[in-house]
Design a protein around this motif. Structure first.
Motif, PDB file in Angstrom:
ATOM      1  N   ALA A  54       1.760   5.408  10.480  1.00 37.40           N
ATOM      2  CA  ALA A  54       3.357   5.615  10.037  1.00 37.40           C
ATOM      3  C   ALA A  54       3.515   6.318   8.868  1.00 37.40           C
ATOM      4  N   ILE A  55       4.918   6.331   8.650  1.00 38.84           N
ATOM      5  CA  ILE A  55       5.296   7.358   7.400  1.00 38.84           C
ATOM      6  C   ILE A  55       4.705   6.982   6.194  1.00 38.84           C
ATOM      7  N   LEU A  56       4.255   8.049   5.366  1.00 38.09           N
ATOM      8  CA  LEU A  56       4.001   7.941   4.117  1.00 38.09           C
ATOM      9  C   LEU A  56       5.010   7.249   3.175  1.00 38.09           C
ATOM     10  N   GLY A  57       6.240   7.626   3.238  1.00 40.51           N
ATOM     11  CA  GLY A  57       7.396   6.856   2.483  1.00 40.51           C
ATOM     12  C   GLY A  57       7.194   7.694   1.133  1.00 40.51           C
ATOM     13  N   PRO A  58       8.240   7.577   0.353  1.00 43.80           N
ATOM     14  CA  PRO A  58       8.310   8.224  -0.992  1.00 43.80           C
ATOM     15  C   PRO A  58       7.495   7.661  -2.017  1.00 43.80           C
ATOM     16  N   PHE A  59       6.702   6.749  -2.155  1.00 45.00           N
ATOM     17  CA  PHE A  59       6.289   6.068  -3.038  1.00 45.00           C
ATOM     18  C   PHE A  59       4.827   6.091  -3.412  1.00 45.00           C
ATOM     19  N   TYR A  60       4.240   6.960  -2.545  1.00 44.69           N
ATOM     20  CA  TYR A  60       2.764   7.091  -2.834  1.00 44.69           C
ATOM     21  C   TYR A  60       2.473   7.821  -4.184  1.00 44.69           C
ATOM     22  N   ARG A  61       1.269   7.236  -4.732  1.00 46.00           N
ATOM     23  CA  ARG A  61       0.707   8.078  -6.055  1.00 46.00           C
ATOM     24  C   ARG A  61      -0.453   8.335  -5.633  1.00 46.00           C
ATOM     25  N   HIS A  62      -0.889   9.646  -6.260  1.00 48.67           N
ATOM     26  CA  HIS A  62      -2.219  10.085  -6.257  1.00 48.67           C
ATOM     27  C   HIS A  62      -2.878   9.328  -7.319  1.00 48.67           C
ATOM     28  N   ASN A  63      -4.176   9.383  -7.051  1.00 46.53           N
ATOM     29  CA  ASN A  63      -5.052   8.507  -8.367  1.00 46.53           C
ATOM     30  C   ASN A  63      -4.880   7.322  -8.560  1.00 46.53           C
TER      31      ASN A  63
ATOM     32  N   ASP B  95       8.675  -3.191 -16.100  1.00 44.97           N
ATOM     33  CA  ASP B  95       8.044  -4.343 -16.065  1.00 44.97           C
ATOM     34  C   ASP B  95       6.681  -4.667 -15.596  1.00 44.97           C
ATOM     35  N   GLN B  96       6.032  -3.606 -14.675  1.00 46.56           N
ATOM     36  CA  GLN B  96       4.933  -3.775 -14.116  1.00 46.56           C
ATOM     37  C   GLN B  96       3.971  -2.675 -15.020  1.00 46.56           C
ATOM     38  N   PRO B  97       2.590  -3.095 -15.007  1.00 43.69           N
ATOM     39  CA  PRO B  97       1.718  -1.945 -15.501  1.00 43.69           C
ATOM     40  C   PRO B  97       1.584  -0.871 -14.615  1.00 43.69           C
ATOM     41  N   GLU B  98       1.203   0.279 -15.413  1.00 45.69           N
ATOM     42  CA  GLU B  98       0.857   1.569 -14.526  1.00 45.69           C
ATOM     43  C   GLU B  98      -0.072   1.268 -13.618  1.00 45.69           C
ATOM     44  N   MET B  99       0.318   1.818 -12.217  1.00 45.77           N
ATOM     45  CA  MET B  99      -0.607   1.644 -11.184  1.00 45.77           C
ATOM     46  C   MET B  99      -0.851   0.179 -10.573  1.00 45.77           C
ATOM     47  N   ASN B 100      -0.053  -0.750 -11.161  1.00 47.70           N
ATOM     48  CA  ASN B 100      -0.058  -2.205 -10.430  1.00 47.70           C
ATOM     49  C   ASN B 100       0.268  -2.048  -9.043  1.00 47.70           C
ATOM     50  N   LEU B 101      -0.531  -2.909  -8.300  1.00 49.17           N
ATOM     51  CA  LEU B 101      -0.343  -3.030  -6.808  1.00 49.17           C
ATOM     52  C   LEU B 101      -0.972  -1.513  -5.989  1.00 49.17           C
ATOM     53  N   ARG B 102      -1.795  -0.878  -6.687  1.00 51.85           N
ATOM     54  CA  ARG B 102      -2.345   0.061  -6.118  1.00 51.85           C
ATOM     55  C   ARG B 102      -3.931   0.202  -6.105  1.00 51.85           C
ATOM     56  N   GLY B 103      -4.612   0.523  -5.313  1.00 56.16           N
ATOM     57  CA  GLY B 103      -6.177   0.657  -5.369  1.00 56.16           C
ATOM     58  C   GLY B 103      -6.633   1.525  -4.457  1.00 56.16           C
ATOM     59  N   ARG B 104      -7.833   1.992  -4.717  1.00 56.52           N
ATOM     60  CA  ARG B 104      -8.720   2.915  -3.945  1.00 56.52           C
ATOM     61  C   ARG B 104     -10.078   2.073  -3.648  1.00 56.52           C
ATOM     62  N   PHE B 105     -10.341   1.620  -2.469  1.00 62.92           N
ATOM     63  CA  PHE B 105     -11.798   0.795  -2.157  1.00 62.92           C
ATOM     64  C   PHE B 105     -12.498   1.690  -1.229  1.00 62.92           C
ATOM     65  N   THR B 106     -13.757   1.457  -1.308  1.00 68.00           N
ATOM     66  CA  THR B 106     -14.740   2.488  -0.387  1.00 68.00           C
ATOM     67  C   THR B 106     -15.467   1.581   0.233  1.00 68.00           C
ATOM     68  N   THR B 107     -15.585   1.883   1.562  1.00 71.66           N
ATOM     69  CA  THR B 107     -16.277   1.018   2.357  1.00 71.66           C
ATOM     70  C   THR B 107     -17.933   0.958   2.196  1.00 71.66           C
ATOM     71  N   GLY B 108     -18.370  -0.403   2.473  1.00 69.85           N
ATOM     72  CA  GLY B 108     -20.099  -0.382   2.369  1.00 69.85           C
ATOM     73  C   GLY B 108     -20.468   0.121   3.704  1.00 69.85           C
ATOM     74  N   LYS B 109     -22.129  -0.046   3.636  1.00 71.69           N
ATOM     75  CA  LYS B 109     -22.763   0.096   4.865  1.00 71.69           C
ATOM     76  C   LYS B 109     -22.292  -0.266   6.254  1.00 71.69           C
ATOM     77  N   GLY B 110     -21.745  -1.396   6.345  1.00 70.43           N
ATOM     78  CA  GLY B 110     -21.248  -1.998   7.512  1.00 70.43           C
ATOM     79  C   GLY B 110     -19.556  -1.380   7.889  1.00 70.43           C
ATOM     80  N   GLY B 111     -19.086  -0.458   7.033  1.00 70.89           N
ATOM     81  CA  GLY B 111     -17.885   0.144   7.106  1.00 70.89           C
ATOM     82  C   GLY B 111     -16.708  -0.947   6.485  1.00 70.89           C
ATOM     83  N   GLU B 112     -17.253  -2.035   5.644  1.00 72.35           N
ATOM     84  CA  GLU B 112     -16.519  -2.956   5.473  1.00 72.35           C
ATOM     85  C   GLU B 112     -15.797  -2.866   4.011  1.00 72.35           C
ATOM     86  N   TYR B 113     -14.570  -3.349   3.632  1.00 70.28           N
ATOM     87  CA  TYR B 113     -13.671  -3.442   2.694  1.00 70.28           C
ATOM     88  C   TYR B 113     -13.236  -4.470   2.282  1.00 70.28           C
ATOM     89  N   ASP B 114     -12.923  -5.002   1.015  1.00 70.20           N
ATOM     90  CA  ASP B 114     -11.933  -6.356   0.794  1.00 70.20           C
ATOM     91  C   ASP B 114     -11.309  -6.193  -0.512  1.00 70.20           C
TER      92      ASP B 114
END
Ligand code: DHB
Ligand code: FE
Length: 267
Positions: free
Chosen positions: A84-93, A152-171
């Motif tokens: 689906a579309i990226l939209g205008p609000f993606y941020r790197h890092n 009013d929100q802290p920098e990078m609030n509601l954003r994160g990058r997670f890395t999957t484990g051995k079984g491909g899992e994330y949470d």
């Protein structure tokens, strides 16, 4: 550079623009309205406000090129997770976080429906889990604003990058998002108003999923119960991306559970 592709695209654009002007007997005054709109979008486009993309999006252009790109990428009968579309609000890092962490600041967490999202990233052709895939996630606060739109929100609030484990899992923990209006006070808003269209998007969470050896997936998932699920102002909803937030008991950190698995195609 005058590659064959650049010549083809430019010639196509000129043909269609000229046909458009001829067919509609476009006047100088009308054309000037378009020029003003492009200039205004350009002036407004900053790191925090991607107005040029917003204008394309309400005209359905980003959703159309997403559809075309996805079709070119999917050849097999069983398909990878829809894009689906990226939209205008993606941020790197966005912050790299361990699985199980929360992307919501305390103040914002108190205002929303807390959600535990979890699942796997796997190879769609073999079903094998993919270890080391990166799940880059972002969504709006309950006031409908992304972090960079909202002092009013802290920098990078509601954003994160997670890395999957051995079984491909994330949470991770996030919020159940709400429908929200795309910025309505600029050129994109003017176009919507001129067409008597509303600016709302159904509640959604954005993802960019990457893994070495696999095609990246840019996508969004949509809350089945959300208003505007059938009437997205930027036309991004696909049936396979509609999800159910399940009431969740027994975890003091979450009111809802959201299971979702991503399936990637290898290069
Ligand atoms: C658009 C996309 C979004 O995901 C969003 O939150 C706002 C606007 C867009 O496509 O313009
Ligand atoms: Fe969005």
């Amino acid at each position: 550079k005058a590659t064959p592709r650049v010549r083809q695209l430019t010639a196509g654009l000129i043909n269609h623009l000229h046909d458009f002007a001829r067919e509609n007997e476009l006047t100088v005054d009308e054309w000037m309205v378009g020029v003003e709109l492009m200039n205004a979008a350009g002036r407004m486009s900053t790191d925090k406000r991607n107005e040029g993309q917003l204008v394309c999006d309400i005209l359905g252009l980003e959703s159309l090129v997403d559809e075309i790109t996805y079709k070119l990428a999917s050849t097999a009968a069983d398909e990878p997770t829809a894009t689906a579309i990226l939209g205008p609000f993606y941020r790197h890092n966005a912050p790299r976080l361990p699985n199980g962490s929360c992307i919501v600041s305390d103040a914002v967490n108190a205002q929303g429906d807390r959600t535990w999202m979890h699942g796997t990233v796997s190879d769609f052709a073999t079903g094998n889990p993919i270890e080391g895939a990166v799940v880059d996630v972002w969504h709006t606060a309950p006031n409908g604003l992304y972090e960079q739109q909202d002092p009013d929100q802290p920098e990078m609030n509601l954003r994160g990058r997670f890395t999957t484990g051995k079984g491909g899992e994330y949470d991770f923990y996030c919020l159940r998002p709400v429908p929200y209006p795309i910025p309505f006070d600029g050129p994109a808003g003017k176009v919507l108003q001129a067409l008597d269209r509303h600016p709302f998007r159904p509640a959604h969470i954005h993802f960019l999923i990457t893994a070495p050896g696999y095609k990246p997936i840019v996508t969004q998932i949509f809350d089945r119960k959300s208003k505007y699920i059938d009437d997205d102002s930027v036309f991004a909803v696909k049936d396979s991306l509609i999800v159910d937030f399940l009431p969740f008991h027994g975890d003091p950190r979450a009111d809802f559970e959201l299971p979702y698995d991503f399936k990637l195609a290898s290069f």
